[in-house]
Scaffold this active site. Structure first.
Site, PDB file in Angstrom:
ATOM      1  N   LYS A  27       0.839  -1.206   0.000  1.00  0.00           N
ATOM      2  CA  LYS A  27       0.000   0.000   0.000  1.00  0.00           C
ATOM      3  C   LYS A  27       0.874   1.257   0.000  1.00  0.00           C
ATOM      4  CE  LYS A  27      -3.652  -0.051   2.803  1.00  0.00           C
ATOM      5  NZ  LYS A  27      -5.005   0.052   2.210  1.00  0.00           N
ATOM      6  N   ARG A  97      -3.281   2.954   8.615  1.00  0.00           N
ATOM      7  CA  ARG A  97      -3.580   1.662   7.976  1.00  0.00           C
ATOM      8  C   ARG A  97      -2.331   0.786   7.940  1.00  0.00           C
ATOM      9  NH1 ARG A  97      -6.532   4.930   4.215  1.00  0.00           N
ATOM     10  NH2 ARG A  97      -8.687   4.230   3.975  1.00  0.00           N
ATOM     11  N   GLY A 106      -8.602  -7.504   4.077  1.00  0.00           N
ATOM     12  CA  GLY A 106      -9.501  -7.819   5.187  1.00  0.00           C
ATOM     13  C   GLY A 106      -8.815  -8.378   6.409  1.00  0.00           C
ATOM     14  N   ARG A 346      -3.884  -0.987  -6.698  1.00  0.00           N
ATOM     15  CA  ARG A 346      -3.076  -2.217  -6.658  1.00  0.00           C
ATOM     16  C   ARG A 346      -3.590  -3.127  -7.759  1.00  0.00           C
ATOM     17  NH1 ARG A 346      -5.649  -4.430  -0.931  1.00  0.00           N
ATOM     18  NH2 ARG A 346      -7.805  -4.479  -1.653  1.00  0.00           N
ATOM     19  N   ARG A 657       3.911 -48.990 -14.907  1.00  0.00           N
ATOM     20  CA  ARG A 657       4.430 -49.510 -13.643  1.00  0.00           C
ATOM     21  C   ARG A 657       3.962 -50.939 -13.439  1.00  0.00           C
ATOM     22  NH1 ARG A 657       2.793 -46.662  -8.100  1.00  0.00           N
ATOM     23  NH2 ARG A 657       0.842 -47.724  -8.472  1.00  0.00           N
ATOM     24  N   SER A 803      11.694 -42.408 -12.034  1.00  0.00           N
ATOM     25  CA  SER A 803      10.486 -41.622 -11.874  1.00  0.00           C
ATOM     26  C   SER A 803      10.246 -41.518 -10.368  1.00  0.00           C
ATOM     27  CB  SER A 803       9.317 -42.302 -12.574  1.00  0.00           C
ATOM     28  OG  SER A 803       8.147 -41.542 -12.361  1.00  0.00           O
ATOM     29  N   GLY A 805       8.512 -41.304  -7.138  1.00  0.00           N
ATOM     30  CA  GLY A 805       7.197 -41.552  -6.560  1.00  0.00           C
ATOM     31  C   GLY A 805       7.172 -40.797  -5.233  1.00  0.00           C
ATOM     32  N   ASP A 808       5.060 -42.046  -1.908  1.00  0.00           N
ATOM     33  CA  ASP A 808       5.686 -43.029  -1.024  1.00  0.00           C
ATOM     34  C   ASP A 808       7.001 -42.516  -0.465  1.00  0.00           C
ATOM     35  OD1 ASP A 808       3.615 -44.707  -1.186  1.00  0.00           O
ATOM     36  OD2 ASP A 808       4.707 -46.415  -1.987  1.00  0.00           O
ATOM     37  N   TYR A 891      10.546 -34.079 -16.649  1.00  0.00           N
ATOM     38  CA  TYR A 891       9.095 -33.952 -16.738  1.00  0.00           C
ATOM     39  C   TYR A 891       8.432 -34.158 -15.390  1.00  0.00           C
ATOM     40  CZ  TYR A 891       8.770 -39.055 -16.533  1.00  0.00           C
ATOM     41  OH  TYR A 891       8.852 -40.356 -16.130  1.00  0.00           O
TER      42      TYR A 891
END
Lengths: 914, 914
Positions: A27, A97, A106, A346, A657, A803, A805, A808, A891
């Site tokens: 602000k 403020r 808020g 803003r 898998r 890959s 996991g 787990d 990926y």
């Protein structure tokens, strides 16, 4: 000389700009910036965030020099405005403020009209020639000061003492609106308010303006640590040690009379993204009246009728500000005696849909940059573009049947049906109480709609849990609307036609009465409210992409979605794959842009139809021979599945898998089903029960599963490998490329992978020989066991890909079962306990990320070109995606619906925005 | 020139020595060494281990040049001995034996008398003037060649074809001993043996000596990969790629007549360690007759009566060899026509007790070094010094009652009572079948004694499982005796008085018949066998250390134990602590040399007496208040426990672990006990059952336990901390030093520890204030969660020590529950599958060690002086201790009985012997 803690802003003397958010807060930086670009802003000063940090680090003491700097700056402000602080003669009043680095709407408390006391009030009356206004300002100030600074705010559910006085006087005098109150009545309210303060604090109200200011500054500091603020920061990952700045600004008055007013507006439509000014104002009012949603305000366009030159000032500012900030602006303004002041600007918050439209259109209009657009779009939000809308036919029918009971503001797009709940703190319990059992026998919490007269920060948790929010009062910028749009919730706000009776737990519109628990449906795009449950239809994006029931040219939302995806793809470096177990899922994911499958779980395939019978026969077999016979029944089915999935992926890589879950998961779970299976298979009930007993595990998560199954029953791996390679060969014969990646689960030791790899390669060679062709394929492993992560160099000797996991890996790495952690995780996340900031199963934990980092480093040390990806659920969560990006993976893989999210998040990660 | 593969040994031309074990194997190196120091050794040559390695790496092909080198060396041997290989005229016969780097007794096959055929046999008959001998040698050669080289060895349980022929002829002619057979009978055996070979292989027996040699060398190579050898290497961690050497040596004959003989002997008593020659010989026999245990041989001392000069040769050699090798020697000799040849010498195996006596005495005699002693003592073996002996009174009574049924050789010291089992492969099942339930309700496998006529390598698994072994035949160096002593099993061997009927599953001595499952007791120190169960008494060491019923000066075994411990303490760098939950355990451990407590599990304390009721009340409490009330009941009890333990440790550091197991473990486990507890506590059964239901977990290992309890119920931590510090202060007031280390379990995140540390320190300060004194203490954590290992740098910001809980670290790091891994671990350890070499819960796995290494490195990066230890069960396992030593830990902690083991292992680790 002491450190500089106070920064001035005004048209003529301006010490800050928008790059100083860290020190001035959002602000404060924007106030300075607005001054810098020549907008009319009431002058004032900002106390830096560093002051707040110092305050908390030093037992709530001010930094040395701060008091002097504040005093000097107040003197400057008096000079600039020509007014006097704490003086009855031409008095200077200020607002105080909070303003932190990140926007926290808020969440922080505000004090207006500071500087008033009995004497100054009379001076103000004289100066404005409006004693009623002066009294009204005074009673507001007393209330705010009492509530915020003196801690008199009533506890939840109780009536505020000041509101009580106000309502009491209004009731007695029969006045409806605050504006109806006359001077005598306001005099009484002021006097009773002061008494209330004396009574509550044991001290008279502090009349010295400088004392008031000091106390107010402290109150702003303190509010940084109030529960709501802490809660909000937790939700939005804002560090506690940022602190807040304090903005002290000359008051201008929207409540001086009918030539005054105040408003908030967006330079575009925050709900739809349309390029139209939206917002609300109230004449003869102060700002809080608009935001609080107590009086329903007027549309900003109507200002043009009442005060055209003020409206023109707004329109002019829109052009300057949008170009300057590169985004739709959220403005606060006050008109004092026909002169319009800007109090705040803003970047505006908007629905995900609107963000996309705003971004794409502003880009086309040359008003912003691609990076800015990507920084403004919340990756998770894009899923709401994929959310159902009401089935158009059903909706039309409901309208005709008269089930449409009301219309409010379309404050949060989307369609939601649910059961009525009136109290946020009961939301969780009600969802459990009304829970239904789905077709898989799983208990699903009930869908609910939170119905409130208006919402406040206390409702946040309930709003999160509900499908949608319906409020009776409040505009497009009311608390309910803002939060709903931020969190992508369906919301109809300001639906004045409904009447809510909290006591009776009913909502009624004329004769229609809905009780708690009744179904209600709300359309956040049209604002319509329907009694009962309404069927939904796919989103526009899905109608184009998947159902092909809509042409792109007729689908503007789809077109903007597509443009955003194009943008994301331009910047991202991560590939995005999908987790899919069926051809239909695979096809959907491809439509959403998936570049391959990162995880096909073969076990899901064993539950369909009569396959489960063959699977169970396999498990109950006591000899390898019998097991092979049962597997033979399963082979053609698995082959079909793989064929379908490979075909749907059209030559993209598919990671399959091998069987992962413990065998007992496949056996019938109760006596009835045991009996049924016994009848089907001819296997005696006691044999089945014995096997169930044998397979029982104390910690199934750490039991006989994953590659341990393949090692102990190599024939299972053989069957699965055969199904994969036969399907791949068949497709290749038909001329389609196939690229399977065979993934061995739960590997902890290189030898486990070695063992399984041997079987897979040997089956592959056999199949290639039988079929007379070869296909390229990879053999790799999940990295989900911590031991695998730290021995990744050894595992990479065999694995052609890893890959991660991460589900787990989190369970084992943290030693925390996802089925059981509910007993302590809420306490861990509780800010007062403060063990964890986020649920590690939702967003990748730092320690687990370290295991991933070690595995990446070590895996590459052995095999520099090893393919690295993620197939845990974290692969679809933006903050986790950012971590995977930084770790250098190739990926991430996620469920089809999260592919668009991942595409955006990957771009944001590449741009350093996450 | 090709590589050198063949090394000669003889008095005159000798190419090897004892430092060449790697290339010549142990036997080859020793043969060369014996030649070097001037002993009479039949000349021969050794084919290097490199030849074997080449053989297996190249599809069972000989290395280039090997054939030529063998031929040249055979020519040299012919010249040296003046005999001719494969020639009837003065024939040269050889033995072919394996010999790997590490001693592998009984595991590799041997061929004697190679070079024989019909013609050469007649030549040998002529040369020795003893056709019976020649025939006997021939039939032995045919059997060995058939069995070993031609693969005719009968499968397990089946009768060997050659034995069948032999038995058949003996039966028909009524001859009892092999030596009773006459020429005609041997002729028949030879002829039928050749027929059997023709029948089995489809080819006549190979008559060419050089062909025989080639085939035999290959057979030795191949035997390196036979199952017994692989099994043995697995057990003793010998790498597969060491390969074996092949020793070809001129035959000398112990079976040429009554002036010939053969024997094996130890320079000291391998059973007791006493400095007396022990061993056996048989006149007119070949070596295998002694080792095989078929004929009961004569004590080596008796040789003095029969052939004094040969005995003197042995005694002279003893002095030379013991000094030379620094250890008791295990010799093989053959006397041919009164001349004694040495065929082998090697460090002798002995019982753990004997090793210690030998080591300590040889050290005193100046014959060896401290390092040699530590290299010869098996750390695990020292536990057998602590094993019970029979209660002297009970044993005396049993003798008087006539329950002593027989006496055999004291082949494996110690006392064992158990149920009779006759078949090794049934051992596991029987132990389960007869299992008993102990006082804690835990199923304990039955104690068993394996009773066999004689044992063979196939019995190894059964021998491992049994408490003790009783054999009817075989001497102190028989298979049963050797294995028993190596594995520290109680063994009575060669107990000729008993008769075993495998069919009937009985053993009988006169009228006493014991059936399978009946109790029997054997004293491996006296050789006595008792019918029924006999009570045991503590070992001598314990009688001195713990019971103080014996004075050290009257306890020679204790004194040697103490000397060994002194030796261990001189070399080790690791401190040794103990895991103890009670004062008595702590005191015992201190007696055994524990330098502190590494793990006190507080949960065990909650099960005693009526404490469990308070504990259950705490768990069932629904308010913090009620929980605190129940904890208040527990506080004085815990304080007492800590008081006792601290006192027993006399100022040594004591690590106390806060409550760890999930709460459901403390609740009653069945309906009956629920009812009982309901009655005791007044809590309704349904409330108890609801709580049990609530506390149920899917994966308790990964559930609500460890510090998660302390975080969610801080009052538990408070109570425990209070008990610790109050007890410590009380003792300090009495003038005793106390040094508690408070250990927080299952920490995965630094904040968990931070949370608990705050509570502990705050309680400590309160207690110190109340008691008016302060004590030094540490707060630290278990490192047992993989996440903790990789974020150890963060955790070390708070932790003053790390104690590695390698049990759980293995469970989580490997993703393997100890309660469930039995389903697949046997397959993982199966050499044909070959995933793991050792059970990771027994010996620290390399991958888990890597997690430890990371934690050490990272912990030290933050806190260089962090105290590091281990409290998992691996802390008492020698190979794991060696790893911990290398990782630079400060201490290991283990159960009291393993403290001496750990002391030795730590010294061995420091000397690089493990």
């Amino acid at each position: 000389m002491s450190e500089k803690y106070v920064y001035r802003f005004s048209k003529d003397f301006n010490e800050g700009d928008r790059n100083m958010r860290e020190i001035l807060g959002g602000k404060g930086a924007n106030l300075a910036e607005m001054c810098k670009i020549g907008l009319e802003v009431p002058p004032g000063f900002t106390i830096s965030t560093a002051s707040c940090v110092h305050y908390f680090r030093n037992g709530n003491k001010w930094a040395p020099g701060l008091a002097d700097q504040v005093n000097e700056t107040v003197a400057w402000l008096e000079k600039t405005t020509g007014k006097k602080f704490g003086c009855a003669d031409n008095p200077l009043l200020v607002s105080v403020r909070s303003g932190s680095r990140a926007s926290m709407p808020g969440m922080m408390d505000t004090i207006l009209n500071l500087g008033l006391n009995d004497e100054v009030m009379e001076g103000l009356a004289k100066m404005t020639n409006n004693r009623r206004f002066a009294l009204d300002s005074y009673r507001r100030f007393l209330k705010m000061f009492g509530d915020v600074v003196l801690g008199m705010k009533a506890p939840k559910g109780m009536h505020d003492p000041f509101d009580h006085i106000l309502e009491d006087v209004k009731k007695r005098t029969g006045k409806k609106e605050d504006t109806d109150l006359n001077e005598a009545e306001l005099d009484e309210i002021v006097s009773r308010s002061k008494e209330a303060i004396q009574k509550a604090t044991g001290k008279p109200f502090p009349t010295e303006a400088r004392d008031q200011l000091t106390l107010a500054i402290n109150a702003v500091f303190d509010s940084w640590m109030n529960n709501r603020a802490i809660e909000y920061r937790k939700l939005y990952r804002i560090p506690d040690d940022w602190g807040t700045a304090v903005n002290v600004q000359t008051m201008v008055y929207g409540n001086l009379g009918d030539d005054c007013g105040t408003g908030v507006c967006f330079t575009r439509d925050g709900g739809t993204g349309e390029n139209v000014f939206t917002g609300e104002f109230l004449m003869n009012a102060q700002g809080e009246d608009v935001v609080a949603g107590i009086r329903t305000p007027r549309r900003v366009q109507e200002l043009n009728d009442i005060m055209p030159h003020a409206y023109k000032t707004l329109l002019d500012a829109k052009v300057i500000l949008e170009k300057h900030y590169g985004w739709m602006q959220d403005l606060e303004f006050t008109i004092e005696k026909e002169k319009l002041y800007f109090l705040q600007t803003r970047d505006g918050k908007s629905t995900p849909m609107a963000s996309i439209r705003i971004g794409v259109e502003m880009l086309e209009e040359g008003l912003t940059t691609e990076q800015k657009v990507l920084s403004q779009v919340e990756a998770n939000g894009v899923t709401y573009l994929l959310r159902p809308i009401f089935d158009p036919a059903a909706q039309e029918a409901a309208r005709k049947e008269g089930r449409k009971i009301a219309k409010g503001l379309n404050a949060g797009p989307g369609a939601a049906s649910g059961r009525v709940v009136f109290f946020s703190d009961e939301m969780g319990d009600k969802r459990e109480e009304w829970a239904e059992v789905d077709s898989h026998g799983k208990k699903v919490p009930a869908k609910t709609i939170l119905v409130r007269i208006e919402t406040s920060p206390e409702d946040i948790t309930g709003m999160e849990l509900a499908e949608g929010i319906l409020t009776q009062r409040g505009g497009m910028t009311s608390h309910a609307a803002l939060v709903a749009r931020q969190r992508g919730k369906v919301c109809v706000a300001g639906c004045e036609a409904i009447h809510i009776d909290y006591q009776a737990r009913t909502l009624s519109v004329g004769k229609t009465v809905l009780k708690e628990g009744d179904w209600i449906s709300i359309d956040g795009s049209t604002g319509e409210v329907f009694a009962g449950k309404l069927e939904t239809a796919p989103s526009e994006v899905l109608q184009v992409l998947k159902d092909k029931t809509l042409k792109p040219e007729n689908a503007p939302t789809y077109r903007r979605f597509a443009k955003l995806m194009e943008l994301a793809d331009k910047y991202r470096r991560l590939d995005i794959r999908t987790n899919a177990d069926a051809p239909s899922e695979a096809a959907l994911a491809v439509a959403f842009g998936a570049q391959g499958i990162g995880l096909t779980r073969t076990e899901h395939m064993f539950f369909e139809g009569d396959r489960i019978t063959s699977m169970r026969k396999m498990i109950l077999a006591t000899t390898e021979e019998a097991r092979r016979a049962a597997l033979k029944e399963l082979l053609p089915r698995q082959r079909e599945d793989f064929y379908g999935i490979f075909k749907a992926m059209e030559g993209r890589p598919v990671t399959v898998r091998l069987l992962d879950p413990p065998l007992h998961e496949f056996l019938p779970q109760d006596a009835e089903r045991v009996a049924e299976f016994s009848k089907q298979s001819g296997i005696p009930v006691e044999d089945i029960n014995r096997r169930i007993e044998e397979l029982h595990e104390f910690n199934p998560m750490l039991g006989h599963r994953g590659c341990r199954l393949g090692v102990t029953y190599p024939e299972i791996t053989e069957m699965q490998a055969r199904a994969i390679f036969e399907a791949a060969c068949d497709l290749k014969k038909e001329g389609m490329d196939v690229f399977p990646e065979v993934m061995v689960p739960l590997v902890g030791h290189a030898n486990e992978l070695r063992n399984q790899e041997k079987i897979v390669r040997s089956v592959a060679n056999k199949v290639f020989e039988e079929k007379g062709l070869k296909i390229d394929y990879l053999v790799g492993t999940m990295i989900e066991v911590p031991r695998a992560a730290v021995t990744a160099n050894e595992i990479a000797e065999v694995a052609e890909f890893f890959s991660f996991g991460t589900n787990d890996l989190t369970q084992m790495g943290f030693g925390m079962s996802r089925d059981d952690y509910g007993k302590f995780m809420p306490i861990y996340l509780d800010n007062n306990v403060g063990i964890l900031k986020t649920d590690p199963f939702i967003s990748l934990d730092e320690g687990i990320a370290e295991l991933v980092r070690l595995a990446v480093e070590r895996g590459k040390s052995t095999r520099p070109d090893i393919k690295l990806g993620v197939c845990g659920e974290h692969g679809g969560e933006p903050h986790s995606i950012a971590k995977f990006h930084k770790l250098g993976l190739a990926y991430v893989s996620c469920s089809p619906y999260r592919v668009p999210v991942a595409r955006i998040a990957a771009a944001q990660a590449a741009l350093g925005l996450l």
